[in-house]
Scaffold this active site. Structure first.
Site, PDB file in Angstrom:
ATOM      1  N   PHE A   4     -18.939  15.098 -25.795  1.00 45.65           N
ATOM      2  CA  PHE A   4     -18.544  14.252 -26.933  1.00 45.65           C
ATOM      3  C   PHE A   4     -18.457  12.780 -26.563  1.00 45.65           C
ATOM      4  O   PHE A   4     -18.643  11.915 -27.407  1.00 45.65           O
ATOM      5  CB  PHE A   4     -17.207  14.726 -27.516  1.00 45.65           C
ATOM      6  N   ASP A   6       1.639  20.727 -19.989  1.00 39.79           N
ATOM      7  CA  ASP A   6       0.967  19.459 -20.271  1.00 39.79           C
ATOM      8  C   ASP A   6       1.958  18.662 -21.122  1.00 39.79           C
ATOM      9  O   ASP A   6       2.115  18.908 -22.319  1.00 39.79           O
ATOM     10  CB  ASP A   6      -0.337  19.707 -21.027  1.00 39.79           C
ATOM     11  N   TYR A  15       0.840  -1.210   0.000  1.00 40.76           N
ATOM     12  CA  TYR A  15       0.000   0.000   0.000  1.00 40.76           C
ATOM     13  C   TYR A  15       0.869   1.253   0.000  1.00 40.76           C
ATOM     14  O   TYR A  15       0.566   2.224  -0.687  1.00 40.76           O
ATOM     15  CB  TYR A  15      -0.933   0.010   1.221  1.00 40.76           C
ATOM     16  N   ARG A  62     -13.408  15.952 -33.377  1.00 45.53           N
ATOM     17  CA  ARG A  62     -12.684  17.003 -32.669  1.00 45.53           C
ATOM     18  C   ARG A  62     -13.126  18.339 -33.260  1.00 45.53           C
ATOM     19  O   ARG A  62     -12.359  19.074 -33.849  1.00 45.53           O
ATOM     20  CB  ARG A  62     -11.159  16.839 -32.798  1.00 45.53           C
ATOM     21  N   PHE A  67      -7.588  21.995 -24.302  1.00 43.26           N
ATOM     22  CA  PHE A  67      -7.883  20.580 -24.406  1.00 43.26           C
ATOM     23  C   PHE A  67      -9.106  20.321 -23.538  1.00 43.26           C
ATOM     24  O   PHE A  67      -9.274  20.946 -22.494  1.00 43.26           O
ATOM     25  CB  PHE A  67      -6.707  19.669 -24.005  1.00 43.26           C
ATOM     26  N   THR A  68      -9.949  19.386 -23.975  1.00 39.85           N
ATOM     27  CA  THR A  68     -11.272  19.175 -23.365  1.00 39.85           C
ATOM     28  C   THR A  68     -11.220  19.032 -21.835  1.00 39.85           C
ATOM     29  O   THR A  68     -11.806  19.845 -21.111  1.00 39.85           O
ATOM     30  CB  THR A  68     -11.915  17.925 -23.987  1.00 39.85           C
ATOM     31  N   LYS A  76      -0.234   8.150 -23.171  1.00 38.48           N
ATOM     32  CA  LYS A  76       0.183   8.512 -24.537  1.00 38.48           C
ATOM     33  C   LYS A  76       1.667   8.189 -24.717  1.00 38.48           C
ATOM     34  O   LYS A  76       2.042   7.051 -24.877  1.00 38.48           O
ATOM     35  CB  LYS A  76      -0.100  10.000 -24.801  1.00 38.48           C
TER      36      LYS A  76
HETATM   37  N1  F0G Z   1      -3.881  16.440 -22.027  1.00 38.54           N
HETATM   38  C1  F0G Z   1      -3.876  16.075 -23.320  1.00 38.54           C
HETATM   39  C2  F0G Z   1      -3.124  16.899 -24.307  1.00 38.54           C
HETATM   40  C3  F0G Z   1      -4.589  14.954 -23.732  1.00 38.54           C
HETATM   41  O1  F0G Z   1      -4.577  14.604 -25.022  1.00 38.54           O
HETATM   42  C4  F0G Z   1      -5.309  14.194 -22.773  1.00 38.54           C
HETATM   43  C5  F0G Z   1      -6.081  13.035 -23.170  1.00 38.54           C
HETATM   44  C6  F0G Z   1      -5.279  14.606 -21.436  1.00 38.54           C
HETATM   45  C7  F0G Z   1      -4.539  15.738 -21.104  1.00 38.54           C
HETATM   46  C8  F0G Z   1      -6.040  13.890 -20.375  1.00 38.54           C
HETATM   47  O2  F0G Z   1      -5.419  12.710 -20.033  1.00 38.54           O
HETATM   48  O3  F0G Z   1      -7.033  10.936 -20.783  1.00 38.54           O
HETATM   49  O4  F0G Z   1      -5.128  10.419 -19.246  1.00 38.54           O
HETATM   50  O5  F0G Z   1      -7.062  11.714 -18.429  1.00 38.54           O
HETATM   51  N2  F0G Z   1      -6.383  12.807 -24.377  1.00 38.54           N
HETATM   52  C9  F0G Z   1      -7.050  11.639 -24.896  1.00 38.54           C
HETATM   53  C10 F0G Z   1      -7.206  11.782 -26.391  1.00 38.54           C
HETATM   54  C11 F0G Z   1      -8.298  11.243 -24.203  1.00 38.54           C
HETATM   55  O6  F0G Z   1      -7.837  10.913 -26.992  1.00 38.54           O
HETATM   56  O7  F0G Z   1      -6.687  12.736 -26.973  1.00 38.54           O
HETATM   57  P1  F0G Z   1      -6.201  11.376 -19.605  1.00 38.54           P
END
Ligand code: F0G
Length: 471
Positions: free
Chosen positions: A462, A228, A85, A395, A137-138, A271
């Site tokens: 989305f 990021d 843990y 997108r 970014f979303t 990624k």
């Molecule tokens: N920042 C970027 C630039 C991203 O592309 C993503 C995720 C995140 C943060 C968030 O990270 O998914 O690990 O919580 N992008 C994915 C995509 C979902 O399909 O582009 P996460």
């Protein structure tokens, strides 16, 4: 058509092709379906590719997130999980890898990128703050807004034009940023939110000159920079390829220099780090680290696992070392470019220059007869699936969501459909099949009709929205 491989080779290869620096040891069968099957699946999924069952997908280009193939070394690392843990040895391996390759002092593990985004947004942003960023970014923007911040896009104008061939379309406009600082005051800007290879702009990089100058500007006003770092290896590759003075520097050296201009970073390890799950947040400021480490135990897990199993942290620590290898990153980006070159040879409109992780189809010119209110990018993703079982991602307007003030759709200048290439997963033959499907859909573009949204979730719509075809 000449072979695009020969036109995209690095100088190291002379007139020879590149090839992947690995061979395949294990395979996973994928299924081909009929058009009738696909129509049925698409209707059941409400014309949203996120709602398809992956078993019904032939080539899955929804995302490069958590979809990479791990190496034999990473799988071996999975067997070395220390599932204590507290104080797992795998955490210390991970901490060491981040310190070695990124140079930040303190590490907070999280279950994935948005876990880290939540912690940093909640810690640094107060209601009334403004958060400048090189495009949204979303999930990143949503966490900044939920913390009470107002997002402000300060990317250079070129990034909003899909056809503009600027080599560093991810750059921050220092003029836009300084104008914002003067307008709202430096005290109301908790940090600059800087992304490497800007996802929503088409995987476009930030130059070393830009981050260096950004540091200079931010120092004058006492504003920190948080990065990021999700796709920073790809960003480092573009610097090596395009920026003077970096041709003979390794990806690892470039990465570390870039990070030295920032105060910390958050990471979706799903990624560039070649793992299926994981993330982290790393900072240099000891007081901030104390706060983050305190908060991580509330939302993610203890500060030595943050939502990951020990084995996940081991695979991640190994993945970081593999991800900075020059041969790996070159093959990764060249594969994306191979697909993009096939499409541009057919004059299919895509975002240029070709980015690091995906081909972004320009749905606005692809379907110039479908207005943004009828979701051309979503339509294109649906049509591609119907044609061949290839799964892509919207997108455009659906991803952009609604303006929190007015409640109206935000209509982005970039209305794109993303073909995202997982790392070390598909072959060049898969890319050929994808290109041919895009061509078939392009040739039939005049027949396509838009969609109407019939279900809309409150956050990040989305992922779960449902659509019906317009008559
Ligand atoms: N920042 C970027 C630039 C991203 O592309 C993503 C995720 C995140 C943060 C968030 O990270 O998914 O690990 O919580 N992008 C994915 C995509 C979902 O399909 O582009 P996460």
């Amino acid at each position: 058509m000449s072979n695009p491989k020969f036109r995209t080779m690095g100088k190291q290869f002379g007139r020879r092709s590149w090839a992947e620096p690995w061979k395949i040891k294990m395979v996973e069968p994928i299924k081909m379906t009929s058009r009738d099957d696909r129509l049925k699946s698409l209707q059941e999924a409400g014309y949203n590719t996120f709602l398809l069952h992956s078993e019904d997908v032939y080539i899955d280009l929804l995302t490069d997130s958590g979809t990479s193939a791990m190496s034999d070394r990473q799988w071996a690392g999975m067997m070395l999980g220390d599932e204590a843990y507290a104080g797992s040895r795998n955490f210390y391996h991970l901490e060491e890898a981040v310190q070695k390759y990124y140079g930040y002092r303190y590490l907070v593990p999280t279950h994935q990128g948005r876990g880290a985004e939540h912690l940093i947004s909640r810690t640094l942003i107060k209601p009334g703050h403004y958060v400048p960023a090189n495009m949204y970014f979303t999930t990143t923007r949503l966490h900044q807004e939920l913390a009470g911040g107002t997002f402000v896009d300060v990317i250079i104008d070129e990034a909003h034009d899909p056809a503009n061939e600027h080599p560093f379309k991810g750059n921050v406009s220092l003029e836009k940023l300084e104008a914002l600082i003067k307008r709202v005051g430096a005290d109301n800007i908790p940090y600059v939110s800087l992304a490497g290879t800007v996802n929503m702009a088409g995987g476009q990089p930030v130059s070393m000159a830009n981050v260096r100058a950004l540091r200079g500007l931010c120092d004058r006003y006492g504003i920190p920079i948080y990065l990021d770092a999700t796709r920073m290896m790809e960003n480092a590759f573009f610097i090596q390829e395009r920026e003077e003075g970096y041709q003979d520097k390794s990806i690892a050296t470039i990465l570390k220099e870039f990070c030295s201009f920032t105060d910390g970073a958050w990471m979706s390890a799903k990624k560039d780090h070649l793992v299926n799950i994981g993330g982290w947040l790393a900072v240099n400021d000891g007081d901030l680290f104390d706060e983050l480490r305190n908060l991580v135990v509330v939302y993610e897990g203890l500060h030595t696992y943050g939502g990951m199993a020990g084995r996940d942290m081991e695979a991640l620590a190994i993945g970081i070392g593999e991800a900075v290898e020059d041969d790996h990153i070159r093959a990764r980006v060249e594969q994306v470019r191979y697909l993009g070159t096939l499409l541009t040879d057919w004059e299919i409109p895509i975002v240029k220059p070709i980015g690091g992780h995906a081909i972004f189809l320009d749905a606005k010119s692809f379907y110039s007869h479908i207005p943004q209110s009828q979701f051309p990018s979503q339509t294109l993703a649906a049509e591609l699936y119907l044609d061949s079982g290839i799964r892509s991602m919207e997108r455009g307007t659906v991803s952009a969501g609604r303006d929190p003030e007015t409640g109206d759709h935000r209509y982005p200048s970039l209305e794109l459909t993303r073909l995202t290439i997982p790392r070390r997963v598909y072959t060049q033959a898969h890319m050929d099949v994808v290109a041919e499907s895009v061509k078939a859909v392009y040739d039939a573009r005049g027949e396509a009709r838009g969609l109407k949204m019939v279900y809309e979730p409150r956050y990040l719509r989305f992922f779960q929205a449902r659509f019906e075809p317009l008559a």
